[in-house]
Design an enzyme around this catalytic site. Structure first.
Site, PDB file in Angstrom:
ATOM      1  N   CYS A 196      86.838  57.229  41.704  1.00 44.93           N
ATOM      2  CA  CYS A 196      86.557  57.694  43.073  1.00 44.93           C
ATOM      3  C   CYS A 196      87.227  59.022  43.416  1.00 44.93           C
ATOM      4  O   CYS A 196      86.554  60.008  43.693  1.00 44.93           O
ATOM      5  CB  CYS A 196      86.959  56.617  44.061  1.00 44.93           C
ATOM      6  SG  CYS A 196      86.045  55.098  43.759  1.00 44.93           S
ATOM      7  N   LYS A 207      73.574  42.924  32.612  1.00 45.58           N
ATOM      8  CA  LYS A 207      74.513  42.661  33.695  1.00 45.58           C
ATOM      9  C   LYS A 207      74.031  41.495  34.567  1.00 45.58           C
ATOM     10  O   LYS A 207      74.795  40.600  34.927  1.00 45.58           O
ATOM     11  CB  LYS A 207      74.612  43.918  34.557  1.00 45.58           C
ATOM     12  CG  LYS A 207      75.974  44.166  35.133  1.00 45.58           C
ATOM     13  CD  LYS A 207      75.875  45.443  35.919  1.00 45.58           C
ATOM     14  CE  LYS A 207      77.187  46.081  36.156  1.00 45.58           C
ATOM     15  NZ  LYS A 207      77.069  47.252  37.013  1.00 45.58           N
ATOM     16  N   ARG A 239      88.139  54.612  33.841  1.00 38.98           N
ATOM     17  CA  ARG A 239      87.512  55.901  34.139  1.00 38.98           C
ATOM     18  C   ARG A 239      88.525  56.876  34.756  1.00 38.98           C
ATOM     19  O   ARG A 239      89.209  56.553  35.708  1.00 38.98           O
ATOM     20  CB  ARG A 239      86.313  55.690  35.070  1.00 38.98           C
ATOM     21  CG  ARG A 239      85.172  54.980  34.363  1.00 38.98           C
ATOM     22  CD  ARG A 239      84.046  54.640  35.288  1.00 38.98           C
ATOM     23  NE  ARG A 239      84.420  53.695  36.306  1.00 38.98           N
ATOM     24  CZ  ARG A 239      83.599  53.257  37.271  1.00 38.98           C
ATOM     25  NH1 ARG A 239      82.367  53.715  37.321  1.00 38.98           N
ATOM     26  NH2 ARG A 239      84.008  52.389  38.159  1.00 38.98           N
ATOM     27  N   GLY A 259     103.872  60.191  40.673  1.00 37.47           N
ATOM     28  CA  GLY A 259     103.727  59.699  39.308  1.00 37.47           C
ATOM     29  C   GLY A 259     102.900  60.648  38.467  1.00 37.47           C
ATOM     30  O   GLY A 259     102.981  61.869  38.635  1.00 37.47           O
TER      31      GLY A 259
HETATM   32  C1  UGA Z   1      89.915  54.648  46.432  1.00 40.39           C
HETATM   33  C2  UGA Z   1      90.219  54.521  47.930  1.00 40.39           C
HETATM   34  O1  UGA Z   1      91.561  54.101  48.127  1.00 40.39           O
HETATM   35  C3  UGA Z   1      89.267  53.523  48.587  1.00 40.39           C
HETATM   36  O2  UGA Z   1      89.492  53.484  49.984  1.00 40.39           O
HETATM   37  C4  UGA Z   1      87.824  53.938  48.306  1.00 40.39           C
HETATM   38  O3  UGA Z   1      86.899  53.016  48.849  1.00 40.39           O
HETATM   39  C5  UGA Z   1      87.614  54.041  46.816  1.00 40.39           C
HETATM   40  O4  UGA Z   1      88.549  54.994  46.260  1.00 40.39           O
HETATM   41  C6  UGA Z   1      86.192  54.491  46.582  1.00 40.39           C
HETATM   42  O5  UGA Z   1      85.844  55.579  47.034  1.00 40.39           O
HETATM   43  O6  UGA Z   1      85.385  53.706  46.039  1.00 40.39           O
HETATM   44  P1  UGA Z   1      90.544  53.205  44.239  1.00 40.39           P
HETATM   45  O7  UGA Z   1      90.061  54.392  43.474  1.00 40.39           O
HETATM   46  O8  UGA Z   1      90.019  51.855  43.881  1.00 40.39           O
HETATM   47  O9  UGA Z   1      90.197  53.383  45.825  1.00 40.39           O
HETATM   48  O10 UGA Z   1      92.113  53.107  44.090  1.00 40.39           O
HETATM   49  P2  UGA Z   1      93.410  53.575  44.924  1.00 40.39           P
HETATM   50  O11 UGA Z   1      94.232  52.379  45.143  1.00 40.39           O
HETATM   51  O12 UGA Z   1      93.071  54.391  46.073  1.00 40.39           O
HETATM   52  O13 UGA Z   1      94.155  54.466  43.822  1.00 40.39           O
HETATM   53  C7  UGA Z   1      93.569  55.659  43.301  1.00 40.39           C
HETATM   54  C8  UGA Z   1      94.532  56.351  42.371  1.00 40.39           C
HETATM   55  O14 UGA Z   1      95.616  56.904  43.113  1.00 40.39           O
HETATM   56  C9  UGA Z   1      95.188  55.444  41.324  1.00 40.39           C
HETATM   57  O15 UGA Z   1      95.194  56.110  40.082  1.00 40.39           O
HETATM   58  C10 UGA Z   1      96.591  55.232  41.839  1.00 40.39           C
HETATM   59  O16 UGA Z   1      97.518  54.983  40.818  1.00 40.39           O
HETATM   60  C11 UGA Z   1      96.853  56.565  42.506  1.00 40.39           C
HETATM   61  N1  UGA Z   1      97.886  56.518  43.559  1.00 40.39           N
HETATM   62  C12 UGA Z   1      97.689  55.793  44.696  1.00 40.39           C
HETATM   63  C13 UGA Z   1      99.056  57.243  43.390  1.00 40.39           C
HETATM   64  O17 UGA Z   1      99.263  57.927  42.371  1.00 40.39           O
HETATM   65  N2  UGA Z   1     100.006  57.219  44.383  1.00 40.39           N
HETATM   66  C14 UGA Z   1      99.835  56.513  45.512  1.00 40.39           C
HETATM   67  O18 UGA Z   1     100.746  56.547  46.378  1.00 40.39           O
HETATM   68  C15 UGA Z   1      98.651  55.770  45.671  1.00 40.39           C
END
Ligand code: UGA
Length: 436
Positions: free
Chosen positions: A260, A35, A327, A253
């Site tokens: 996370c 990496k 993941r 969905g």
């Molecule tokens: C999430 C948090 O949003 C971040 O604030 C945090 O820092 C991060 O985890 C972490 O702990 O590292 P992330 O996993 O990158 O971020 O992505 P998100 O945009 O939060 O989406 C997570 C999941 O929720 C995705 O599968 C997305 O499709 C789903 N989702 C999100 C929904 O099904 N509906 C929604 O309305 C929003």
């Protein structure tokens, strides 16, 4: 300031690069030599919009360095961020051995005081454990300051999230560390909330768990809408106008995925348990989330009847758009369920296919969305990549054997799809073409 960031995963790499871009000298450290070699060759090991040019810019400016030499990084810096992985153990607890290893390396190496910052997502009281390790292994009786500074960036918009955060949380009992952290983040001009270490640690798990709860809540509402013949998009809009509820994270969905939410919700349930609280609400959040995959597959079965030998096209594999991260992607579970019924799967994802090959076997990976649709008995949208919205859906439909379109992200215009002649099915959206 001179900073070391240990661990070059999503959080470490983005944080280190952004700190460098803010004018600091940053050493990003990883034990994975491959990496580090990739990074030193000017490439980015992950797909994250805007990150590669930022790395290039700051490497050229001699503010950003990548190394496997943790001792050098510790010796040459004053602030050390721990941003290593905290993967789930088989029992759901976070595995903190990488965190402990870094704390020990800092203790054994440092010849002068350092500020040690937990950036990784860790259970409450990890700060105390880090402090104990630092105290135990320092040969020079050094007094370290420990800070919890959780990160809230999202994959896919990580650089923007880091540079324009809603808030920065700094948990520490040290006045000096508080001052230094305040100065470090001052260029971002963001709200900084100073707390004690434990509260900061809980803020991170509570935030992710609350967002996951919002998603499961709206998924439950979508299921009621499906049964009642209402439209969840309108329901979410109507709810979101209430400032106390807000519009975000109300998209239903096939459920949340990624590294996370699933891991952090599980870890928080375990943390609560250890603190004597049965967090049943979060257990239900998990149940609903897994249930969404099943409900989606059931919708497909209801329309296609037997899936054996039917060709099902899948658009999108990543757990969300703008990332190649697979993941805990819902696509993995859904494809496995369909394959279990004998369906033949072809799929396309703009960036995640290489990574998907490790998780999903015996599927045809196609070069584009049109190849996926060709001769398909049904088309499934599992990730809402913006480019899928721009497809020529008349062409897509013309090449399919049957016009079934299942939108697991509610990202397509249901009326437009119906007008093209698709039998369109969303999650919690009533369309006139539905076969009852
Ligand atoms: C999430 C948090 O949003 C971040 O604030 C945090 O820092 C991060 O985890 C972490 O702990 O590292 P992330 O996993 O990158 O971020 O992505 P998100 O945009 O939060 O989406 C997570 C999941 O929720 C995705 O599968 C997305 O499709 C789903 N989702 C999100 C929904 O099904 N509906 C929604 O309305 C929003």
């Amino acid at each position: 300031m001179d900073i070391a960031v240990i661990g070059t995963g999503y959080v470490g790499l983005v944080a280190g690069t952004c700190f460098a871009d803010m004018g600091n000298k940053v050493f990003c450290v990883d034990i994975d030599k491959k990496k580090i070699d990739i990074l030193n060759s000017g490439q980015c090991p992950i797909y994250e919009p805007g990150l590669e040019p930022l790395i290039e810019k700051n490497v050229k400016a001699k503010r950003l360095f990548f190394t496997t030499d943790i001792k050098k990084a510790i010796n040459e810096t004053k602030i050390i961020f721990i941003a290593v992985g905290t993967p789930p153990k088989p029992n759901g607890d976070a595995d903190l051995s990488f965190v402990e290893n870094v704390a020990r390396a800092v203790a054994e190496t440092a010849t002068e005081p350092k500020i040690v910052v937990e950036k990784s997502t860790v259970p409450v009281e990890t700060g105390e454990k880090i402090a104990a390790v630092l105290k135990q292994y320092t040969p020079y009786n050094i007094v370290f300051e420990v800070v919890s500074n959780p990160e809230f960036l999202r994959e896919g918009s990580a650089v923007k999230d880091f540079m324009m955060p809603d808030r920065i949380v700094v948990g520490t009992s040290s006045e000096h560390a508080r001052k230094i952290m305040g100065e470090l983040y001052a260029p971002l001009k963001a709200k900084i909330l100073f707390t004690d270490v434990k509260s900061a640690e809980i803020i991170k798990h509570a935030s992710n768990s609350f967002l996951a709860t919002k998603i499961s809540f709206i998924n439950a509402i979508a299921n009621i809408c499906d049964n009642a013949g209402a439209d969840v998009k309108l329901v979410a809009e109507g709810m979101g106008f209430d400032a106390r509820i807000g519009k975000s994270f109300l998209s239903p969905g096939i459920g949340y995925g990624g590294f996370c939410f699933p891991k952090d919700v599980e870890a928080f349930i375990r943390i609560a348990e250890k603190k004597g609280y049965d967090f049943r609400l979060l257990k239900e959040v998990q149940e609903i989330n897994q249930g969404q995959r099943k409900i989606f597959v059931k919708k497909v079965e209801q329309q296609l009847w037997n899936l054996n030998n039917k060709k099902i096209g899948v658009l999108g594999l990543a757990f969300k758009p703008n990332t190649d991260d697979m993941r805990f992607a819902p696509s993995i579970d859904i494809i496995k369920m369909l394959q279990g019924e004998g369906a033949k799967i072809s799929a396309f994802d703009p960036v995640a296919m290489e990574r998907a090959k490790a998780d999903i076997k015996e599927i045809e990976f196609c070069g584009n969305a049109y190849a996926v649709a060709k001769d398909a008995d049904a088309l499934l949208v599992l990730t809402e990549w913006p480019e899928f919205l721009e497809l020529d859906f008349k062409k897509v439909k013309a090449s399919m054997k049957a016009p079934f379109l299942f939108d697991g992200r509610n990202c397509l215009d249901s009326k437009k799809m119906a007008s093209i002649g698709f039998k369109y099915f969303g999650m919690g959206i009533k369309t006139d073409n539905c076969v009852e």
